[in-house]
Design a protein around this motif. Sequence first.
Motif, PDB file in Angstrom:
ATOM      1  N   ARG A  73      36.022  32.273  30.965  1.00  0.00           N
ATOM      2  CA  ARG A  73      36.112  32.010  30.826  1.00  0.00           C
ATOM      3  C   ARG A  73      36.851  31.244  30.411  1.00  0.00           C
ATOM      4  N   THR A  74      38.182  31.176  29.339  1.00  0.00           N
ATOM      5  CA  THR A  74      38.836  29.680  29.334  1.00  0.00           C
ATOM      6  C   THR A  74      40.064  29.975  29.421  1.00  0.00           C
ATOM      7  N   ILE A  75      40.639  28.534  29.564  1.00  0.00           N
ATOM      8  CA  ILE A  75      42.260  28.789  28.904  1.00  0.00           C
ATOM      9  C   ILE A  75      42.748  27.165  29.110  1.00  0.00           C
TER      10      ILE A  75
ATOM     11  N   VAL B  82      45.022  33.193  35.689  1.00  0.00           N
ATOM     12  CA  VAL B  82      44.155  33.652  34.737  1.00  0.00           C
ATOM     13  C   VAL B  82      43.325  34.290  35.183  1.00  0.00           C
ATOM     14  N   THR B  83      42.372  34.922  36.074  1.00  0.00           N
ATOM     15  CA  THR B  83      41.444  35.521  36.489  1.00  0.00           C
ATOM     16  C   THR B  83      41.459  37.622  36.503  1.00  0.00           C
ATOM     17  N   THR B  84      42.668  37.680  36.747  1.00  0.00           N
ATOM     18  CA  THR B  84      44.212  38.987  36.478  1.00  0.00           C
ATOM     19  C   THR B  84      44.472  38.929  36.163  1.00  0.00           C
ATOM     20  N   GLY B  85      45.406  38.180  34.835  1.00  0.00           N
ATOM     21  CA  GLY B  85      45.955  38.298  34.642  1.00  0.00           C
ATOM     22  C   GLY B  85      47.461  38.860  35.026  1.00  0.00           C
TER      23      GLY B  85
ATOM     24  N   VAL C 218      47.833  30.451  39.713  1.00  0.00           N
ATOM     25  CA  VAL C 218      46.920  29.540  37.698  1.00  0.00           C
ATOM     26  C   VAL C 218      45.784  30.605  38.154  1.00  0.00           C
ATOM     27  N   VAL C 219      45.164  30.599  39.275  1.00  0.00           N
ATOM     28  CA  VAL C 219      44.120  31.226  39.177  1.00  0.00           C
ATOM     29  C   VAL C 219      44.552  32.668  38.877  1.00  0.00           C
TER      30      VAL C 219
ATOM     31  N   ALA D  70      40.939  22.192  39.147  1.00  0.00           N
ATOM     32  CA  ALA D  70      40.392  21.849  40.788  1.00  0.00           C
ATOM     33  C   ALA D  70      39.536  23.136  41.248  1.00  0.00           C
ATOM     34  N   ALA D  71      41.062  23.714  41.516  1.00  0.00           N
ATOM     35  CA  ALA D  71      41.024  25.390  41.421  1.00  0.00           C
ATOM     36  C   ALA D  71      40.178  26.596  40.761  1.00  0.00           C
ATOM     37  N   LEU D  72      40.635  26.112  38.905  1.00  0.00           N
ATOM     38  CA  LEU D  72      39.934  27.188  37.892  1.00  0.00           C
ATOM     39  C   LEU D  72      38.111  26.128  37.799  1.00  0.00           C
ATOM     40  N   ASP D  73      38.226  25.487  37.967  1.00  0.00           N
ATOM     41  CA  ASP D  73      36.206  24.224  38.522  1.00  0.00           C
ATOM     42  C   ASP D  73      35.591  25.802  39.472  1.00  0.00           C
ATOM     43  N   ASP D  74      36.237  25.684  40.462  1.00  0.00           N
ATOM     44  CA  ASP D  74      35.780  26.310  41.229  1.00  0.00           C
ATOM     45  C   ASP D  74      35.387  27.860  41.499  1.00  0.00           C
ATOM     46  N   ALA D  75      36.857  28.135  40.802  1.00  0.00           N
ATOM     47  CA  ALA D  75      36.491  29.784  40.334  1.00  0.00           C
ATOM     48  C   ALA D  75      36.000  30.303  38.560  1.00  0.00           C
ATOM     49  N   GLY D  76      35.512  29.136  38.034  1.00  0.00           N
ATOM     50  CA  GLY D  76      34.678  29.571  36.782  1.00  0.00           C
ATOM     51  C   GLY D  76      35.140  28.877  35.613  1.00  0.00           C
ATOM     52  N   VAL D  77      36.386  29.115  35.614  1.00  0.00           N
ATOM     53  CA  VAL D  77      37.169  28.787  34.327  1.00  0.00           C
ATOM     54  C   VAL D  77      36.939  27.271  33.818  1.00  0.00           C
TER      55      VAL D  77
END
Length: 258
Positions: free
Chosen positions: A5-7, A206-209, A202-203, A244-251
């Motif tokens: 998943r990317t943003i 990005v992950t749930t819309g 933001v997480v 950092a939060a996006l990295d932790d979420a695998g984005v």
Amino acid sequence: MDTTRTIDLNADLGESFGQWRLGDDAGMLALVTSANVACGFHAGDPRTLLDTCEGAVRHGVSIGAQVGYHDLAGFGRRFIDVAPDDLLADVLYQLAALDGLARTCGGRVSYLKPHGALYNTVVHHEEQADAVVQAVVRYSGDTPLPVLGLPGSVFLARAEEAGLPVVREAFADRAYTPTGTLVSRREPDAVLHDPQQIAARVVRLVTTGELVAVDGSTLAVQADSICLHGDTPGAVEMARQVRAALDDAGVAVRAFTP
């Protein structure tokens, strides 16, 4: 096949003017993937714009033209009932100026985003939306420039009809109405400031819309790019925590332009 998943993360930059300094452009350019650079109409002097473009090139950040009303005194946040032909010329002027500066340092303008009151106006105002779109079409030539805007806006609809790539944007640090538009900056709590809250928001987006509106209702929001305002107090720390939060979420954080 890469299923990561990317943003894209974008920020409004280049908004200082002369001795008046706004934001930490250098700090933000180390964290975002796209820079919405002012074009001199709502903010930004030539030296500031050139410095911002040079910084973007050094960091591999995509350069976007953030065009606005001719309103330095109001920072482009006041609606102007400008004639469509005049607005078209204003947008062309801003695009050409920033692209010229960007090319002298090895970059180029790779997309356009309206600023402030113009951004909000072209959500519904058909004539002004058409004027901005036609300016982009005329400037783009055979290589259509993408445009960044609010999902569901007249602006993105007209851009898509004209053959321009459209990029849907959501805002990390702005409150939303139940109808999916931005809460006016004239209203209390229109801008969010808690970095941890913003990062979690933001997480989730990005992950749930999903985003939560000011009345507590849940909005379905599709976004290709997230805006972090560079002029918000603590913007760099906010951007750092979001990344950092996006990295932790695998984005993966990547620009939407090549």
